[in-house]
Design a protein around this motif. Sequence first.
Motif, PDB file in Angstrom:
ATOM      1  N   GLU A 167     -24.863  75.437  30.110  1.00 36.56           N
ATOM      2  CA  GLU A 167     -23.641  76.163  29.751  1.00 36.56           C
ATOM      3  C   GLU A 167     -23.530  76.363  28.248  1.00 36.56           C
ATOM      4  OE1 GLU A 167     -20.360  74.184  31.574  1.00 36.56           O
ATOM      5  OE2 GLU A 167     -20.989  74.695  33.616  1.00 36.56           O
ATOM      6  N   GLU A 168     -23.960  75.379  27.476  1.00 39.75           N
ATOM      7  CA  GLU A 168     -23.947  75.541  26.019  1.00 39.75           C
ATOM      8  C   GLU A 168     -24.942  76.614  25.582  1.00 39.75           C
ATOM      9  OE1 GLU A 168     -22.108  74.146  23.434  1.00 39.75           O
ATOM     10  OE2 GLU A 168     -20.830  73.557  25.104  1.00 39.75           O
ATOM     11  N   PHE A 171     -23.278  80.128  27.161  1.00 39.95           N
ATOM     12  CA  PHE A 171     -21.959  80.577  26.710  1.00 39.95           C
ATOM     13  C   PHE A 171     -21.696  80.326  25.230  1.00 39.95           C
ATOM     14  CE2 PHE A 171     -21.565  79.996  31.282  1.00 39.95           C
ATOM     15  CZ  PHE A 171     -21.005  81.210  31.646  1.00 39.95           C
ATOM     16  N   ARG A 172     -22.581  79.603  24.578  1.00 38.08           N
ATOM     17  CA  ARG A 172     -22.409  79.418  23.141  1.00 38.08           C
ATOM     18  C   ARG A 172     -23.619  79.949  22.370  1.00 38.08           C
ATOM     19  NH1 ARG A 172     -18.652  76.347  20.802  1.00 38.08           N
ATOM     20  NH2 ARG A 172     -18.299  75.187  22.732  1.00 38.08           N
ATOM     21  N   ALA A 173     -24.798  79.412  22.673  1.00 40.75           N
ATOM     22  CA  ALA A 173     -25.986  79.795  21.905  1.00 40.75           C
ATOM     23  C   ALA A 173     -26.385  81.250  22.116  1.00 40.75           C
ATOM     24  CB  ALA A 173     -27.155  78.879  22.267  1.00 40.75           C
ATOM     25  N   VAL A 176     -22.257  83.720  21.585  1.00 38.76           N
ATOM     26  CA  VAL A 176     -21.571  83.723  20.286  1.00 38.76           C
ATOM     27  C   VAL A 176     -22.333  84.516  19.216  1.00 38.76           C
ATOM     28  CG1 VAL A 176     -20.806  82.261  18.370  1.00 38.76           C
ATOM     29  CG2 VAL A 176     -20.259  81.617  20.724  1.00 38.76           C
ATOM     30  N   SER A 186     -13.856  85.476  13.320  1.00 39.89           N
ATOM     31  CA  SER A 186     -13.952  84.136  13.911  1.00 39.89           C
ATOM     32  C   SER A 186     -12.887  83.912  14.971  1.00 39.89           C
ATOM     33  CB  SER A 186     -13.825  83.068  12.819  1.00 39.89           C
ATOM     34  OG  SER A 186     -14.890  83.144  11.926  1.00 39.89           O
ATOM     35  N   GLN A 190     -13.513  82.978  18.890  1.00 34.76           N
ATOM     36  CA  GLN A 190     -12.922  81.779  19.486  1.00 34.76           C
ATOM     37  C   GLN A 190     -12.109  82.116  20.729  1.00 34.76           C
ATOM     38  OE1 GLN A 190     -10.719  79.781  16.374  1.00 34.76           O
ATOM     39  NE2 GLN A 190     -12.475  79.845  14.990  1.00 34.76           N
ATOM     40  N   ALA A 193     -15.187  83.999  23.596  1.00 33.68           N
ATOM     41  CA  ALA A 193     -16.219  83.149  24.207  1.00 33.68           C
ATOM     42  C   ALA A 193     -15.663  82.324  25.380  1.00 33.68           C
ATOM     43  CB  ALA A 193     -16.859  82.251  23.148  1.00 33.68           C
ATOM     44  N   PRO A 194     -14.544  81.605  25.206  1.00 34.65           N
ATOM     45  CA  PRO A 194     -13.983  80.882  26.363  1.00 34.65           C
ATOM     46  C   PRO A 194     -13.488  81.818  27.460  1.00 34.65           C
ATOM     47  CG  PRO A 194     -13.091  80.027  24.301  1.00 34.65           C
ATOM     48  CD  PRO A 194     -13.805  81.299  23.972  1.00 34.65           C
ATOM     49  N   PHE A 197     -16.375  82.757  29.555  1.00 34.92           N
ATOM     50  CA  PHE A 197     -16.709  81.600  30.391  1.00 34.92           C
ATOM     51  C   PHE A 197     -15.798  81.560  31.617  1.00 34.92           C
ATOM     52  CE2 PHE A 197     -16.068  77.186  31.655  1.00 34.92           C
ATOM     53  CZ  PHE A 197     -17.368  76.730  31.775  1.00 34.92           C
TER      54      PHE A 197
END
Length: 202
Positions: A167-168, A171-173, A176, A186, A190, A193-194, A197
Amino acid sequence: MAYIYIAIAQGLFYVLSIHLFENYLHSFKHPNITQATIKPNNSKQLSESEKLDEFNARRQDPHSIKKRVYGATISTIIITIVSFIFLKISHNAVSFYSLFELMGLTFTNEPLSSIKVLLMSSSVYAASLYYELLLGYFPIIHQFQYFRLSIKEWSGFRNYFVGPITEELVFRASIVPIFVLANYKSIEIQFLAPLIFGIAFL
């Protein structure tokens, strides 16, 4: 706006891959599990509590978890590679190392910052740890014992390793950096991204 669609597509691909592996990858089915075991019983109308029990039983089935782990792992590898290629092609001026750094795939030059983030995240669980202390458990030892037993099962392997890591990465690496290189602010990242998800797991 196109970047948002790309990010949503990545999240949906991750989730759909998990479900596809679980429901349609027959080669990984355990021979002792029949269709009646893994499919809902439609012969009678189930109550909400029965549906929930059936869902939880299926979710905790080791063979079902195994297939979901395969789906999550393979889709994450695909998404991460495709995202890296997409970012490199669309922003050719960015170096390979900068992309890895942007995706969080390099070691930070500021270990103190990582420690601060870890402490801040850990503080969220301070209340539950204090509650266990009141019950007579020494929190760290009790949690470690539970962790040691859990990772021997597919459910523990999913909860502690596969789930958080994949998930990281997705949904992040992978998501983002798309927004960062698209010059989103930014505060927008913020929020988005969530949100993506949440949309993916609807």
